[in-house]
Design a protein around this motif. Structure first.
Motif, mmCIF file in Angstrom:
data_model
loop_
_atom_site.group_PDB
_atom_site.id
_atom_site.type_symbol
_atom_site.label_atom_id
_atom_site.label_comp_id
_atom_site.label_asym_id
_atom_site.label_seq_id
_atom_site.Cartn_x
_atom_site.Cartn_y
_atom_site.Cartn_z
ATOM 1 N N ASP A 97 0.713 -1.069 0.083
ATOM 2 C CA ASP A 97 -0.006 -0.039 -0.014
ATOM 3 C C ASP A 97 0.648 1.314 0.074
ATOM 4 O OD1 ASP A 97 -2.277 -1.661 -0.120
ATOM 5 O OD2 ASP A 97 -2.570 -1.363 2.336
ATOM 6 N N GLY A 98 2.136 1.031 0.075
ATOM 7 C CA GLY A 98 2.949 2.497 -0.018
ATOM 8 C C GLY A 98 3.497 2.857 1.176
ATOM 9 N N GLU A 99 3.064 2.003 2.298
ATOM 10 C CA GLU A 99 3.580 2.758 3.678
ATOM 11 C C GLU A 99 5.039 2.066 4.136
ATOM 12 O OE1 GLU A 99 0.636 1.695 6.828
ATOM 13 O OE2 GLU A 99 -1.065 1.346 5.258
ATOM 14 N N LYS A 100 5.641 2.792 5.008
ATOM 15 C CA LYS A 100 6.943 2.256 5.501
ATOM 16 C C LYS A 100 6.790 1.782 6.965
ATOM 17 C CE LYS A 100 9.673 5.368 3.090
ATOM 18 N NZ LYS A 100 10.763 6.632 3.231
ATOM 19 N N VAL A 101 7.496 0.595 7.327
ATOM 20 C CA VAL A 101 7.294 0.135 8.582
ATOM 21 C C VAL A 101 8.575 0.231 9.194
ATOM 22 C CG1 VAL A 101 7.071 -2.109 9.556
ATOM 23 C CG2 VAL A 101 5.814 -1.870 7.460
ATOM 24 N N PHE A 102 8.421 0.548 10.496
ATOM 25 C CA PHE A 102 9.578 0.984 11.313
ATOM 26 C C PHE A 102 9.525 0.054 12.676
ATOM 27 C CE2 PHE A 102 8.854 4.693 9.009
ATOM 28 C CZ PHE A 102 10.284 5.005 8.512
ATOM 29 N N VAL A 103 10.774 -0.004 13.124
ATOM 30 C CA VAL A 103 10.757 -0.524 14.502
ATOM 31 C C VAL A 103 11.590 0.560 15.391
ATOM 32 C CG1 VAL A 103 11.060 -3.101 13.704
ATOM 33 C CG2 VAL A 103 13.064 -1.625 13.857
ATOM 34 N N GLU A 104 11.142 0.407 16.585
ATOM 35 C CA GLU A 104 11.631 1.595 17.607
ATOM 36 C C GLU A 104 12.294 1.230 18.848
ATOM 37 O OE1 GLU A 104 9.296 5.541 18.430
ATOM 38 O OE2 GLU A 104 8.868 4.203 20.062
ATOM 39 N N HIS A 105 13.582 1.738 18.863
ATOM 40 C CA HIS A 105 14.295 1.230 20.165
ATOM 41 C C HIS A 105 13.543 1.697 21.493
ATOM 42 C CE1 HIS A 105 17.328 1.013 23.547
ATOM 43 N NE2 HIS A 105 17.843 0.203 22.589
ATOM 44 N N PRO A 106 13.321 0.767 22.468
ATOM 45 C CA PRO A 106 12.400 1.093 23.660
ATOM 46 C C PRO A 106 12.809 2.483 24.421
ATOM 47 C CG PRO A 106 13.257 -0.869 23.929
ATOM 48 C CD PRO A 106 13.686 -0.723 22.550
ATOM 49 N N THR A 107 14.252 2.476 24.614
ATOM 50 C CA THR A 107 14.683 3.629 25.244
ATOM 51 C C THR A 107 15.161 4.720 24.603
ATOM 52 O OG1 THR A 107 16.627 2.467 25.436
ATOM 53 C CG2 THR A 107 15.189 1.982 27.584
ATOM 54 N N THR A 108 15.699 4.733 23.655
ATOM 55 C CA THR A 108 16.187 5.956 23.000
ATOM 56 C C THR A 108 15.188 6.422 21.935
ATOM 57 O OG1 THR A 108 17.381 4.329 21.010
ATOM 58 C CG2 THR A 108 18.692 4.776 23.082
ATOM 59 N N LYS A 109 14.280 5.506 21.507
ATOM 60 C CA LYS A 109 13.247 6.011 20.629
ATOM 61 C C LYS A 109 13.791 6.045 19.137
ATOM 62 C CE LYS A 109 10.203 6.148 23.813
ATOM 63 N NZ LYS A 109 9.404 4.828 24.163
ATOM 64 N N GLU A 110 14.996 5.584 18.934
ATOM 65 C CA GLU A 110 15.616 5.584 17.642
ATOM 66 C C GLU A 110 14.907 4.332 16.666
ATOM 67 O OE1 GLU A 110 19.735 4.183 15.385
ATOM 68 O OE2 GLU A 110 19.792 5.003 17.694
ATOM 69 N N LYS A 111 14.301 5.087 15.484
ATOM 70 C CA LYS A 111 13.703 4.404 14.613
ATOM 71 C C LYS A 111 14.268 3.827 13.379
ATOM 72 C CE LYS A 111 9.510 6.589 15.497
ATOM 73 N NZ LYS A 111 9.768 7.629 16.442
ATOM 74 N N ALA A 112 14.262 2.583 12.938
ATOM 75 C CA ALA A 112 15.016 2.027 11.772
ATOM 76 C C ALA A 112 13.916 1.348 10.928
ATOM 77 C CB ALA A 112 15.901 0.949 12.249
ATOM 78 N N GLU A 113 14.101 1.688 9.742
ATOM 79 C CA GLU A 113 12.847 1.171 8.831
ATOM 80 C C GLU A 113 13.073 -0.185 8.368
ATOM 81 O OE1 GLU A 113 11.408 1.931 4.214
ATOM 82 O OE2 GLU A 113 12.813 3.216 4.975
#
Length: 65
Positions: free
Chosen positions: A44-60
């Protein structure tokens, strides 16, 4: 149904099933539902991310097709 996995892949299935307290069948069903959900969003053209629980850093999350 017969599923042919390498020794390493089967070890991963067995380890994850034990860690999560699931049968191998239940683990694979969950994995299929997750893959289906991610695949639909990407289609559908969306991106999916994961987020580090403490730093809130996101990675696709990248899925190879």
């Amino acid at each position: 149904m017969t599923l042919n996995l390498s020794v390493q892949e089967m070890e991963v299935v067995e380890r994850l099933a034990e860690e999560k307290g699931l049968s191998k069948t239940a683990l694979l069903r969950q994995a299929l539902r997750l893959y289906q959900s991610i695949s639909k969003r990407l289609d559908d053209g969306e991106k999916v991310f994961v987020e580090h629980p403490t730093t809130k850093e996101k990675a696709e999350l990248m899925v190879l097709s």
